[in-house]
Design an enzyme around this catalytic site. Structure first.
Site, short mmCIF file in Angstrom:
data_model
loop_
_atom_site.label_atom_id
_atom_site.label_comp_id
_atom_site.label_asym_id
_atom_site.label_seq_id
_atom_site.Cartn_x
_atom_site.Cartn_y
_atom_site.Cartn_z
N SER A 233 0.84 -1.19 0.00
CA SER A 233 0.00 0.00 0.00
C SER A 233 0.88 1.25 0.00
O SER A 233 1.75 1.40 -0.85
CB SER A 233 -0.96 -0.07 1.19
OG SER A 233 -1.95 0.91 1.11
N ASP A 458 -8.25 -3.71 -7.15
CA ASP A 458 -7.90 -3.13 -5.85
C ASP A 458 -8.60 -1.79 -5.68
O ASP A 458 -8.54 -0.93 -6.56
CB ASP A 458 -6.38 -2.96 -5.78
CG ASP A 458 -5.88 -2.60 -4.39
OD1 ASP A 458 -6.46 -1.69 -3.77
OD2 ASP A 458 -4.90 -3.22 -3.94
N HIS A 487 -6.66 -6.10 -1.04
CA HIS A 487 -5.54 -5.19 -0.90
C HIS A 487 -4.41 -5.88 -0.15
O HIS A 487 -4.61 -6.41 0.94
CB HIS A 487 -6.02 -3.96 -0.12
CG HIS A 487 -5.06 -2.82 -0.11
ND1 HIS A 487 -4.60 -2.22 -1.26
CD2 HIS A 487 -4.48 -2.14 0.93
CE1 HIS A 487 -3.78 -1.23 -0.94
NE2 HIS A 487 -3.70 -1.17 0.37
#
Length: 525
Positions: A233, A458, A487
């Protein structure tokens, strides 16, 4: 990227995803210096100092909840890298030794889970809990986690009293009137002011490039000549900036679920892009709920499920459930389903119970626990860091007309997250500290091949971000998980992905071309 709450009466955020920016800089030379860049010289000084000092590893304090044989320590870094001999701050780190032989050991593997505002201190617990996906990598590497600057135990910052921060119910993030918008704007401005009042001395230095510099000092303190790194991320943006600033210091780098590193995306546009992707993934989940109506009894079509969502939201707006769960709190719970497939069953189950008359299950899942002062402080700190990094990394629009126009337009077709995301980020429009220009992420001389992993659907970090980083990092390889959207795909069971990540970390080997993997298994009720 991580979102933690929707701005409400205490300036709170909803659980979510973020990303962050950086200072413009020329490519690094082999020793890490930049021509005419005092911060580049400063990080060289700090890294040399850390390499000499090392880390005094000790058993972790009992209240850190990290089991033996995990050890903890501290690394000192400059608050301002342009002044390496000035004020220092402490970065908390932890590690667990490799499980294989000394001959198998390949150094440290440093992890960042995202945010900004996320702590990586739980990473060594993957060895303690015998996480099968990471077992082979653990034979070769010491697993190392850290709290980035401002996070957790690394000189934490704050913007508001934590108990006020979590108080519920918040204002409905979707405005019904100009008066509603004015109220949210006031809260956002007050939140920005609170950050300045409580943590103003840290705010100018809460940037992704500074965290990347901290990462290089940690590398040196660990005794590693080059960095082995996994970032998920926002951690992908941290990795991208590190790879740009320190290309010759990278050994192996895996970036998973990628923030778009384009200067034009960091951070305002990236959040608008996120709103579109969240809507898409929310629809995926509602279709799955409908297909499993025999288990959940919410609706047999996605349209019926969406109508139930609208009904639930309207009811909570009129009369907050249990007096504490309004639309903002519902969004905080339901947002986890587009984020992670692991939340599909739990969220649908809570919803199903509510429709069957069990109101308490929904309250327990969505309302704040005012007795959990430690957890509430952690939530407030995470939100403060998220805001501070995003606001400091890049220049944000200051015109409310632009925010209003862009979010009104997006909300028409993407209502799930748009306005909550806007209020979450709006403090950046009135931010009291200096805002930087993002780094131009690119391949510097000496950067080795980087492994990129990304699912096509995503929500938190749209797929285009992985494609963009792949273009910018020459020689990189992209693993695409098609028709999937969870994710952080290095942490889900999919041998097509897991085996390639393992092979790369253990041998440096990459496929001769990019790879597309079938999706991991869909959750079962």
């Amino acid at each position: 990227m991580r979102r933690t709450a929707v701005l409400g009466s205490a300036g709170t955020l909803l659980t979510g995803t973020l990303i962050a920016g950086a200072i413009a800089a020329p490519a690094a030379t082999a020793d890490g210096r930049h021509q005419g860049d005092p911060a580049a010289y400063g990080v060289t000084v700090a890294a040399e100092r850390a390499a000499q000092k090392g880390i005094d590893w000790q058993d972790c304090p009992a209240d850190w909840a990290l089991e033996k044989p995990i050890q903890c320590g501290w690394v000192s870094v400059p608050l301002d890298y342009a002044k390496p001999n000035g004020r220092q701050i402490k970065i908390a780190v932890d590690r667990i030794g490799n499980t294989g032989t000394q001959q198998e050991r390949q150094g440290s593997l440093v992890y960042n889970p995202g945010g900004p505002g996320g702590s990586g201190m739980a990473f060594p617990r993957r060895v303690v809990t015998k996480n099968a996906i990471w077992a082979d990598a653990a034979k070769a590497y010491d697993f190392v986690g850290f709290d980035p600057r401002g996070v957790g135990r690394s000189t934490p910052i704050s913007c508001v009293d934590p108990q006020e921060f979590v108080k519920a119910p918040k204002l409905d993030p979707v405005p019904d009137s100009e008066a509603d918008k004015r109220a949210q704007r006031k809260l956002a401005a007050e939140y920005a002011d609170g950050c300045q009042e409580r943590s103003g001395w840290m705010l100018p230095h809460m940037t992704t490039p500074n965290t990347a510099r901290d990462l290089d000092v940690i590398r040196a303190a660990l005794g590693d000549k080059k960095l082995n790194y996994v970032g998920v991320s926002y951690g992908t943006y941290l990795g991208a900036v590190y790879g740009t600033l320190f290309p010759t210091h990278v050994r192996r780098m895996v970036v998973d679920s990628v923030v778009n590193p384009s200067k034009e995306k960091i951070w305002y546009q990236a959040n608008l892009d996120q709103d579109v992707a969240f809507e898409t993934r929310f629809q995926d989940w509602m279709e799955w709920v409908a297909k499993n109506d025999a288990s959940f009894h919410i609706g047999t079509t996605a349209a019926q499920v969406e109508k139930q969502w609208d009904t639930l939201r309207a009811a909570a707006k009129k009369n907050p459930i249990g007096g504490v769960v309004g639309p903002a709190e519902l969004l905080g719970l339901f947002q986890s389903a587009p984020y992670y497939d692991s939340s599909w069953v739990p969220v649908a189950t809570v919803w199903s119970k509510y429709l069957a008359g069990d109101t308490q299950a929904l309250i327990d899942a969505a309302a704040p626990d005012m007795s959990d002062t430690v957890g509430n402080a952690k939530s407030e700190n995470g939100n403060a860091v998220y805001t501070a990094v995003e606001c400091a990394d890049a220049k944000w629009p200051t015109s409310w007309k632009q925010w209003d126009r862009d979010n009104t337009r997006l909300h028409r077709d993407h209502p799930f997250l748009t306005w909550s995301n806007a209020w979450m980020n709006l403090p950046c429009a009135t931010w009291g500290a200096k805002q930087q220009t993002p780094v131009e992420v690119k391949t510097g001389k000496g950067l080795p091949p980087v492994l990129i992993t990304q699912s096509t659907r995503d929500a938190a970090t749209p797929y285009a971000g992985a494609v963009e980083l792949h273009k910018r990092f020459k020689g990189s390889r992209l693993i695409t998980e098609r028709d999937a959207g969870s994710h952080g795909i290095t942490n889900v069971l999919n041998p097509c992905i897991n085996d390639r990540v393992k092979s790369y970390l253990l041998t440096g080997a990459l496929d001769s071309a990019d790879v597309t993997c079938a999706p991991h298994a869909t959750p079962k009720p």
